[in-house]
Design an enzyme around this catalytic site. Structure first.
Site, mmCIF file in Angstrom:
data_model
loop_
_atom_site.group_PDB
_atom_site.id
_atom_site.type_symbol
_atom_site.label_atom_id
_atom_site.label_comp_id
_atom_site.label_asym_id
_atom_site.label_seq_id
_atom_site.Cartn_x
_atom_site.Cartn_y
_atom_site.Cartn_z
ATOM 1 N N ASP A 29 0.851 -1.193 0.000
ATOM 2 C CA ASP A 29 0.000 0.000 0.000
ATOM 3 C C ASP A 29 0.892 1.250 0.000
ATOM 4 O O ASP A 29 1.891 1.320 0.711
ATOM 5 C CB ASP A 29 -0.900 -0.008 1.242
ATOM 6 C CG ASP A 29 -2.032 0.994 1.145
ATOM 7 O OD1 ASP A 29 -3.191 0.590 1.100
ATOM 8 O OD2 ASP A 29 -1.742 2.220 1.113
ATOM 9 N N ILE A 30 0.503 2.223 -0.790
ATOM 10 C CA ILE A 30 1.304 3.445 -0.945
ATOM 11 C C ILE A 30 1.256 4.332 0.317
ATOM 12 O O ILE A 30 2.158 5.133 0.561
ATOM 13 C CB ILE A 30 0.817 4.215 -2.197
ATOM 14 C CG1 ILE A 30 1.897 5.098 -2.773
ATOM 15 C CG2 ILE A 30 -0.435 5.020 -1.926
ATOM 16 C CD1 ILE A 30 1.519 5.684 -4.143
ATOM 17 N N GLU A 88 -12.244 3.919 -1.322
ATOM 18 C CA GLU A 88 -11.427 4.844 -2.115
ATOM 19 C C GLU A 88 -11.205 4.344 -3.549
ATOM 20 O O GLU A 88 -11.330 5.117 -4.494
ATOM 21 C CB GLU A 88 -10.075 5.008 -1.396
ATOM 22 C CG GLU A 88 -9.234 6.154 -1.873
ATOM 23 C CD GLU A 88 -7.854 6.118 -1.215
ATOM 24 O OE1 GLU A 88 -6.863 6.099 -1.958
ATOM 25 O OE2 GLU A 88 -7.772 6.076 0.037
ATOM 26 N N HIS A 93 -10.165 -5.185 -3.080
ATOM 27 C CA HIS A 93 -8.843 -5.423 -2.505
ATOM 28 C C HIS A 93 -8.955 -5.759 -1.025
ATOM 29 O O HIS A 93 -9.828 -5.268 -0.322
ATOM 30 C CB HIS A 93 -7.911 -4.224 -2.701
ATOM 31 C CG HIS A 93 -8.485 -2.909 -2.264
ATOM 32 N ND1 HIS A 93 -9.395 -2.218 -3.016
ATOM 33 C CD2 HIS A 93 -8.270 -2.163 -1.151
ATOM 34 C CE1 HIS A 93 -9.728 -1.092 -2.385
ATOM 35 N NE2 HIS A 93 -9.054 -1.044 -1.249
ATOM 36 N N HIS A 95 -6.792 -5.628 2.487
ATOM 37 C CA HIS A 95 -5.625 -5.078 3.181
ATOM 38 C C HIS A 95 -5.068 -6.168 4.094
ATOM 39 O O HIS A 95 -5.810 -6.710 4.916
ATOM 40 C CB HIS A 95 -6.016 -3.893 4.074
ATOM 41 C CG HIS A 95 -6.547 -2.693 3.344
ATOM 42 N ND1 HIS A 95 -5.785 -1.574 3.114
ATOM 43 C CD2 HIS A 95 -7.770 -2.427 2.811
ATOM 44 C CE1 HIS A 95 -6.510 -0.662 2.472
ATOM 45 N NE2 HIS A 95 -7.724 -1.155 2.278
HETATM 46 P P1 AMP Z 1 -9.865 1.667 0.356
HETATM 47 O O1 AMP Z 1 -10.438 1.677 -1.054
HETATM 48 O O2 AMP Z 1 -10.651 2.532 1.276
HETATM 49 O O3 AMP Z 1 -9.673 0.267 0.881
HETATM 50 O O4 AMP Z 1 -8.421 2.324 0.271
HETATM 51 C C1 AMP Z 1 -7.609 2.185 -0.866
HETATM 52 C C2 AMP Z 1 -6.183 1.889 -0.469
HETATM 53 O O5 AMP Z 1 -5.400 1.836 -1.649
HETATM 54 C C3 AMP Z 1 -5.552 2.958 0.439
HETATM 55 O O6 AMP Z 1 -4.989 2.322 1.571
HETATM 56 C C4 AMP Z 1 -4.494 3.606 -0.455
HETATM 57 O O7 AMP Z 1 -3.354 4.025 0.250
HETATM 58 C C5 AMP Z 1 -4.188 2.492 -1.436
HETATM 59 N N1 AMP Z 1 -3.701 2.957 -2.724
HETATM 60 C C6 AMP Z 1 -4.262 3.876 -3.542
HETATM 61 N N2 AMP Z 1 -3.532 4.059 -4.646
HETATM 62 C C7 AMP Z 1 -2.455 3.243 -4.522
HETATM 63 C C8 AMP Z 1 -1.308 2.966 -5.348
HETATM 64 N N3 AMP Z 1 -1.119 3.587 -6.517
HETATM 65 N N4 AMP Z 1 -0.422 2.065 -4.909
HETATM 66 C C9 AMP Z 1 -0.581 1.436 -3.729
HETATM 67 N N5 AMP Z 1 -1.646 1.639 -2.913
HETATM 68 C C10 AMP Z 1 -2.565 2.536 -3.303
#
Ligand code: AMP
Length: 131
Positions: A29-30, A88, A93, A95
């Site tokens: 995760d970024i 988001e 996905h 975590h």
């Molecule tokens: P959520 O959709 O609420 O589960 O959150 C999306 C997750 O994706 C967050 O923890 C972000 O930090 C992560 N994220 C978004 N864009 C990227 C990326 N380009 N590379 C890695 N992680 C990402």
């Protein structure tokens, strides 16, 4: 239009890859909430994880389990915690977060600031342990 995660799988956007098979992909995760915070995604675009059919969801969880065991070997932690939100990014996905205490899985706080070099090092360590 392809999701940001599909673009990562396609190699159009860089990531710190942890593991991959023909159906699933795992990368750091970024904005990690803990060291080694990893996302597991299906390569097939599905927005909501609970729209994935049962056999595929089972395979996704089995893939996540192997990634979690690799994280346990690579990162000092008690367990690997699992969370699903998807508020988001509209691409399903999971975590996977190495934790030693409950607060390590707190998503509402300040995220860790980790250099690209360190992230690359962590990803390589997990990748090495992935069986
Ligand atoms: P959520 O959709 O609420 O589960 O959150 C999306 C997750 O994706 C967050 O923890 C972000 O930090 C992560 N994220 C978004 N864009 C990227 C990326 N380009 N590379 C890695 N992680 C990402």
């Amino acid at each position: 239009m392809a999701t940001i995660f599909s673009r990562i799988v396609a190699g159009e956007i860089p990531c710190h890859k942890v593991a991959e098979n023909d159906e699933f992909f795992a990368f750091l995760d970024i904005n990690p909430v803990a060291l080694g915070h990893t996302l597991v995604i299906p390569k097939k675009e599905v927005d909501y994880i609970f729209d994935i059919d049962d056999p595929m969801l089972g395979r996704m969880m089995a893939f996540a389990k192997r990634v979690a065991h690799a994280q346990e070997s690579a990162i000092a932690c008690k367990r690997v915690g699992l969370a699903v939100m998807g508020l988001e990014v509209p691409h399903a996905h999971i975590h996977l977060i190495p934790i030693t205490k409950e607060s390590d899985m707190y998503f509402g706080g300040k995220k860790l600031e980790i250099s690209q070099e360190k992230l690359a090092e962590i990803a390589a360590k997990i990748q090495k342990e992935y069986k």
